[in-house]
Design an enzyme around this catalytic site. Structure first.
Site, PDB file in Angstrom:
ATOM      1  N   LEU A   1      -2.711   7.971  -6.651  1.00 22.57           N
ATOM      2  CA  LEU A   1      -1.523   8.507  -5.965  1.00 22.57           C
ATOM      3  C   LEU A   1      -0.849   7.507  -5.392  1.00 22.57           C
ATOM      4  O   LEU A   1       0.239   7.532  -5.341  1.00 22.57           O
ATOM      5  CB  LEU A   1      -2.399   9.275  -4.682  1.00 22.57           C
ATOM      6  CG  LEU A   1      -3.080  10.521  -5.315  1.00 22.57           C
ATOM      7  CD1 LEU A   1      -3.689  11.127  -3.784  1.00 22.57           C
ATOM      8  CD2 LEU A   1      -1.797  11.647  -5.418  1.00 22.57           C
ATOM      9  N   GLY A   2      -1.175   6.331  -5.565  1.00 24.51           N
ATOM     10  CA  GLY A   2      -0.815   5.107  -4.802  1.00 24.51           C
ATOM     11  C   GLY A   2      -1.726   4.189  -4.560  1.00 24.51           C
ATOM     12  O   GLY A   2      -2.804   4.158  -4.792  1.00 24.51           O
TER      13      GLY A   2
ATOM     14  N   GLY B   1      -2.618   1.551  -1.749  1.00 23.44           N
ATOM     15  CA  GLY B   1      -2.388   1.019  -0.411  1.00 23.44           C
ATOM     16  C   GLY B   1      -2.764  -0.296  -0.086  1.00 23.44           C
ATOM     17  O   GLY B   1      -2.749  -1.220  -0.809  1.00 23.44           O
ATOM     18  N   GLY B   2      -2.971  -0.640   1.282  1.00 26.23           N
ATOM     19  CA  GLY B   2      -3.099  -2.008   1.556  1.00 26.23           C
ATOM     20  C   GLY B   2      -4.490  -2.450   0.930  1.00 26.23           C
ATOM     21  O   GLY B   2      -4.192  -3.710   0.417  1.00 26.23           O
ATOM     22  N   PHE B   3      -5.414  -1.724   0.786  1.00 27.41           N
ATOM     23  CA  PHE B   3      -6.693  -2.439   0.569  1.00 27.41           C
ATOM     24  C   PHE B   3      -7.415  -1.697  -0.781  1.00 27.41           C
ATOM     25  O   PHE B   3      -8.451  -2.015  -0.873  1.00 27.41           O
ATOM     26  CB  PHE B   3      -7.528  -2.563   1.749  1.00 27.41           C
ATOM     27  CG  PHE B   3      -7.199  -3.255   2.734  1.00 27.41           C
ATOM     28  CD1 PHE B   3      -7.055  -4.828   2.397  1.00 27.41           C
ATOM     29  CD2 PHE B   3      -6.768  -2.867   3.947  1.00 27.41           C
ATOM     30  CE1 PHE B   3      -6.339  -5.548   3.859  1.00 27.41           C
ATOM     31  CE2 PHE B   3      -6.173  -3.521   4.762  1.00 27.41           C
ATOM     32  CZ  PHE B   3      -5.936  -4.858   4.784  1.00 27.41           C
ATOM     33  N   GLY B   4      -6.416  -1.075  -1.523  1.00 25.05           N
ATOM     34  CA  GLY B   4      -7.123  -0.285  -2.620  1.00 25.05           C
ATOM     35  C   GLY B   4      -6.265   0.650  -3.099  1.00 25.05           C
ATOM     36  O   GLY B   4      -5.174   1.191  -2.628  1.00 25.05           O
TER      37      GLY B   4
ATOM     38  N   VAL C   1      -5.589   4.705  -4.415  1.00 23.98           N
ATOM     39  CA  VAL C   1      -5.898   5.938  -3.877  1.00 23.98           C
ATOM     40  C   VAL C   1      -5.698   6.780  -5.169  1.00 23.98           C
ATOM     41  O   VAL C   1      -4.898   6.866  -5.796  1.00 23.98           O
ATOM     42  CB  VAL C   1      -4.947   6.454  -2.835  1.00 23.98           C
ATOM     43  CG1 VAL C   1      -5.490   7.808  -2.361  1.00 23.98           C
ATOM     44  CG2 VAL C   1      -4.901   5.173  -1.741  1.00 23.98           C
TER      45      VAL C   1
ATOM     46  N   LYS D   1      -9.775   6.788  -1.586  1.00 27.05           N
ATOM     47  CA  LYS D   1      -9.485   5.493  -1.523  1.00 27.05           C
ATOM     48  C   LYS D   1     -10.436   4.636  -1.927  1.00 27.05           C
ATOM     49  O   LYS D   1     -11.503   4.425  -1.190  1.00 27.05           O
ATOM     50  CB  LYS D   1      -8.949   5.251  -0.049  1.00 27.05           C
ATOM     51  CG  LYS D   1      -8.248   3.571   0.277  1.00 27.05           C
ATOM     52  CD  LYS D   1      -7.635   3.662   1.326  1.00 27.05           C
ATOM     53  CE  LYS D   1      -7.323   2.439   1.987  1.00 27.05           C
ATOM     54  NZ  LYS D   1      -6.933   2.359   3.211  1.00 27.05           N
TER      55      LYS D   1
ATOM     56  N   ASP E   1      -0.036  -0.846  11.776  1.00 26.21           N
ATOM     57  CA  ASP E   1       0.597  -0.820  10.418  1.00 26.21           C
ATOM     58  C   ASP E   1       1.089   0.495  10.184  1.00 26.21           C
ATOM     59  O   ASP E   1       1.030   1.105   9.252  1.00 26.21           O
ATOM     60  CB  ASP E   1      -0.586  -1.271   9.419  1.00 26.21           C
ATOM     61  CG  ASP E   1      -0.023  -1.717   8.098  1.00 26.21           C
ATOM     62  OD1 ASP E   1       1.537  -2.126   8.071  1.00 26.21           O
ATOM     63  OD2 ASP E   1      -0.440  -1.510   7.065  1.00 26.21           O
TER      64      ASP E   1
END
Ligand code: NAG
Ligand code: NAG
Ligand code: NAG
Ligand code: NAG
Ligand code: NAG
Ligand code: NAG
Ligand code: NAG
Ligand code: NAG
Ligand code: NAG
Ligand code: NAG
Length: 852
Positions: free
Chosen positions: A540-541, A543-546, A548, A562, A659
């Site tokens: 799906l995308g 993100g900051g730390f991993g 998804v 995630k 954030d």
């Protein structure tokens, strides 16, 4: 009567019996007779020269005065407190009293009248609805009101029906909240009429009023001929007044209904209660004065006309005036003086004529077929008089409509007005050096390849070269700065790895563990199956730390998984943090955590699945973003605001998200926004308001200055991010989507520049342009700007933001300069003096913005 004066005088010796007696007599006698009201005229209470009457809060005064160098007496209204007499209204302008024997009173027929010594009526309100028990009151607005009955509350209100008011019968002064209107149908009209001269208030030659037809404008007339014109009102400014800022800054409001032929103009200021007035002066200038409290005098804020070019039709038909040119008049491109001889003598009244007949005219008369006419674009223009309005969706359609009608000689498009077009002669055109509108003038096709184009080409080349030079220089500077910034980013990433949560005054571990236990634990195997073994097709995308992934559990429930990257150790603390924070939160605008999964090195968070992914995926996608109409966007803004308010105030803990950005706002199938990604959230103890961290994490462009520069964060830093997000939603542009060539380089700089220039509507996503929502959009932008102010203390809290968005707070404060985080921010690792530099860089960019 002069009750107040009497009171003051005798009060000073109140110990004295006789005086006290007199005081009682003086003060109470009128009270018995007239219900103790000193700012009202009734049938039993009159004002005789030199008595006066003041408004309830002593702002204005009504009485008899003599203008400078004159012995005549006039009844007028002036500011009470000012050393110099500033008259705003005169009753008996045409019939002065020659001595001090005048009286203002209510006549037997209920009208307010001025009598001379012989008791002859020299002036009357002449109201048609007669009521014997009428009274006149002077309000703090400067309005003298004749009303039915007697209002004896002494307040600034009118209780009876209004029979007559001075605001509808102005002299030469236009005051805040006064309505300067014209109604073509009823013939009603408020005209500002100049005095003959400074010492004679009788009606002079100049007058000003609003003309409602087609598109409303303000006119000054010399006698019956137009003398100056404001240009069309575009719901914010008058297009022919280049130094006008915006509805917000100038305080103007124009209500109009062109179908009925009615319009009225008023002005008022939201922020400071300053004195301001517009005066039609005897020399033909409309002057705006503002009161300077420090120096105790009036200063001129604005006036018109100022140059010969401002005089109506100075250069004749098709002539264009430019105050910076010599001679000031020239013929528009494709036109030539009607009489070269007269033109040479500086007699421009004849104007200009077309050099080449339009093709549409030729084909009509001779049947000749030729290339279609075209339009020449002239920028920064005061558009001609007699604009017509047509419904055209955009400038292209506007052009097509104009081209299809041979009598259309020019058109212009303003986003607030729409399509304006002109037929016949173009009168009163002016070229501005800033502001103005792009005007497209119809010319025959053959006019477009003429010798003048040579000049154009040469100038283009020269200017082009200069621009390229400047751009090259700046991009060189940028690149240098960018390099510096990259270095800093690297440093910060390293910082993130090495810190742990304990540096911010975290929660007790107890809560953490107990809460974590309540959260359902998922098996890795189930998650792997649900996501088809973390197939990239289900991604799906990132993100900051991993990464998804989308998954479907065996029972059919859709989830988002995630998967925290295991390679970098940095995710561990964020993981714990997120689990802990989010598992305790429940709000419909926060994404719901369904569970977690820890399997050796692997750490995963399981969220509810959001059908519409993240906001940035829709908002910044040129095609998808048209799905977001204003209603939806406002709904999203409100939702994010509510979620944030919950985090800050309503949840048991005070949580700073740190954030907030478009990619961290997820949308469900109904486009309800949910804030996600609590990896960086911080929980504050009950009384804690601000924390400091050596470790600045977050996303550039969304970080508040104090956080990015000094690591200080508080709920106000979230408010800052919310402001950026709000402006992104309204504009449909990413904060950092601006190219280096575009100065200013980020959305915030851009928005502030437009705000300062009064062209803020340009920032609105074209997909949203709809006049009906303008006020709401403007309020949103205003709130957004309040959120991004440089100093945290100036920013509103989320709860006031929500009140502002829901219009519970009617008057918003004026935003101060936003905290600019330019893309060229350099490293802050070296020293604090370096920090200083960053701020001065910001200052420079602000100055540039305003100067442009
Ligand atoms: C004004 O009022 C006073 C008393 O209040 C009265 O003596 C006087 O005659 C009045 N003047 C006129 C012109 O009616
Ligand atoms: C008028 O002047 C007095 C003293 O000069 C001051 O106290 C008062 O506030 C002023 N009123 C207004 C409305 O400015
Ligand atoms: C009043 O008369 C004096 C002397 O003649 C002159 O200097 C001044 O400008 C006049 N003021 C006005 C308002 O006309
Ligand atoms: C004035 O008279 C008109 C009709 O002549 C009426 O409609 C209006 O209500 C009256 N106004 C007042 C304030 O009595
Ligand atoms: C005027 O006021 C008096 C007493 O206040 C009342 O008796 C009378 O009826 C009123 N007249 C009118 C025309 O309203
Ligand atoms: C007038 O003002 C006073 C206080 O300023 C207030 O108590 C009173 O209710 C007001 N009267 C009216 C009719 O508004
Ligand atoms: C106003 O009009 C009159 C008469 O047409 C003319 O004499 C005068 O010069 C005009 N004033 C200005 C300032 O143009
Ligand atoms: C100016 O020119 C027009 C024709 O273009 C002429 O009618 C008019 O008399 C001229 N005025 C003067 C003052 O020369
Ligand atoms: C064009 O032709 C129509 C009728 O054929 C006529 O009414 C109109 O005046 C003409 N227009 C021009 C500009 O010649
Ligand atoms: C062309 O424009 C003129 C002036 O606005 C208008 O009167 C006329 O009806 C228009 N003609 C057509 C065919 O639309």
């Amino acid at each position: 009567m002069d009750g107040t004066m009497g009171f003051a005088k005798f009060n000073s010796c109140c110990g004295c019996f006789v005086s006290s007696f007199l005081l009682v007599l003086w003060f109470c006698l009128p009270s018995i007779l007239c219900l103790s009201n000193s700012n009202i005229i009734t049938s039993t209470q009159n004002i005789t020269d030199p008595e006066t009457m003041v408004s309830p809060n002593s702002i204005f005064k009504l009485g008899f005065f003599s203008p400078e160098n004159s012995t005549n007496r006039y009844v007028g209204i002036w500011y009470n407190n000012m050393s110099e007499l500033t008259v705003v209204w005169v009753a008996n302008r045409e019939k002065p009293l020659t001595d001090s024997s005048g009286t203002v009173m209510i006549a037997n027929n209920g009208n307010l009248v001025v009598l001379d010594g012989q008791k002859t009526v020299i002036w009357s309100t002449s109201a048609s609805n007669i009521s014997q028990n009428s009274s006149a009151q002077l309000l703090d607005s400067g309005n003298l009101v004749l009303q039915q009955g007697i209002s004896n509350d002494g307040n600034n209100t009118v209780s009876g029906g209004i029979l007559w008011q001075s605001f509808l019968h102005p002299s030469d002064t236009f005051l805040p909240n006064m309505k300067l209107g014209t109604n073509v149908k009823t013939g009603e009209k408020q005209l500002l009429t100049a005095w003959k001269d400074q010492s004679n208030p009788s009606i002079g030659t100049f007058s000003a009023a609003v003309v409602p037809l087609n598109i409303p404008q303000v006119f000054i007339w010399n006698g019956s001929s137009p003398y100056w014109r404001s240009g069309p009102w575009n719901n914010r400014i008058f297009l022919g007044v280049p130094d006008m800022q915006s509805v917000y800054l100038d305080g103007f409001n124009l209500d109009s209904d062109s179908k009925v032929g009615r319009a009225y103009l008023s002005f008022s200021f939201v922020s400071d209660p300053l004195f301001a007035r517009f005066v039609m002066d005897p020399e033909g200038k409309l002057v705006e004065y503002r009161w300077d409290e420090e120096n105790n005098n009036w200063f001129i804020k604005w006036s018109a006309p100022n140059t010969e070019c401002d005089i109506y039709g100075n250069c004749g038909p098709f002539g264009s005036c430019n105050a910076l040119d010599s001679p000031i008049c020239s013929c528009s491109e494709g036109f030539t003086p009607k009489s070269t001889e007269e033109w040479g003598k500086g007699n421009w009244s004849g104007g200009c004529v077309r050099r080449t007949q339009l093709q549409c005219e030729r084909s009509n008369s001779t049947g000749e077929v030729g290339k279609a006419d075209g339009f020449l674009k002239v920028n920064m223009m005061k558009v001609p008089d007699f604009a017509d309005w047509s419904a055209a969706a955009d400038i292209k359609q506007c052009e097509e409509q104009c081209l299809s009608n041979c009598s259309c000689t020019a058109y212009a498009f303003d986003i607030n007005i729409g399509c304006m077009y002109w037929s016949g002669s173009l009168i009163d055109m002016q070229k501005f050096s800033s502001g103005g509108v792009d005007l497209y003038i119809r010319l025959a096709y053959s006019e477009f390849g003429r010798k003048d184009s040579k000049v154009i080409i040469i100038t283009t080349v020269v200017i082009g070269t200069a621009i390229i030079g400047v751009i090259t220089y700046f991009s060189w500077m940028w690149t240098a700065k960018l390099r510096g910034r990259k270095k800093m980013k690297k440093n910060m990433d390293l910082g993130e790895v090495s810190t742990d949560l304990s540096d911010v005054g975290m929660l007790e571990d107890g809560i953490m563990t107990s809460k974590r236990r309540e959260l359902p634990a998922f098996e890795l195997e189930d998650l792997a199956k649900a996501t088809n073994y973390f197939d990239t097709a289900n991604k799906l995308g990132e993100g900051g730390f991993g990464i998804v992934y989308k998954g479907t559990l065996l029972d059919g429930q859709e989830i988002a998984v995630k998967k925290l990257s295991k390679s970098s150790g940095q995710g561990v603390e964020e993981f714990k943090n997120e689990v802990m924070v989010i598992s305790q939160l429940q709000h419909r605008n926060l994404v719901r955590l369904l569970g977690c999964c820890i399997h050796g090195e692997e750490k995963m968070l399981i969220y509810e699945y959001m059908a519409n992914k993240s906001l940035d995926a829709i908002l910044f996608d040129p095609t998808k973003r048209t799905l977001l109409d204003w209603k939806k966007r406002f709904h999203i803004i409100e939702g994010i605001g509510r979620g944030l308010l919950y985090l800050h105030r309503d949840s048991r803990l005070k949580i700073i998200h740190r954030d907030l950005k478009a990619s961290n706002v997820l949308l469900d199938e109904e486009l309800n926004p949910k804030i996600s990604d609590f990896g960086m959230a911080r929980i504050f103890g009950g009384s804690q308001d601000e924390a400091n961290t050596k470790r600045v994490v977050g996303t550039y462009g969304y970080m508040s200055p104090e956080y990015a520069m000094e690591g200080r964060f508080s709920e106000k830093s979230d408010v800052f991010s919310f402001g950026i997000l709000l402006l992104e939603i309204v504009s449909g542009r990413k904060n950092n989507s601006f190219f280096q060539e575009e100065a200013p380089s980020n959305l915030l700089g851009h928005v502030w520049k437009l705000w300062s220039e009064g062209t803020i509507l340009e920032m609105i996503d074209p997909a949203l342009l709809e006049p009906s929502i303008q006020v709401e959009v403007m309020t949103c932008i205003h709130v957004g700007l309040l959120c991004v102010q440089e100093f945290a203390k100036d920013r509103p809290t989320m709860s006031s933001v929500m009140s502002m968005l829901s219009c519970e707070i009617a008057t918003l404060p004026t935003p101060k300069q936003p905290g600019f985080i330019q893309r060229q921010i350099t490293s802050d690792t070296e020293s604090s003096s370096r920090n200083h530099n960053i701020f001065s860089v910001n200052d420079v960019s602000i100055t540039i913005c305003q100067a442009r």
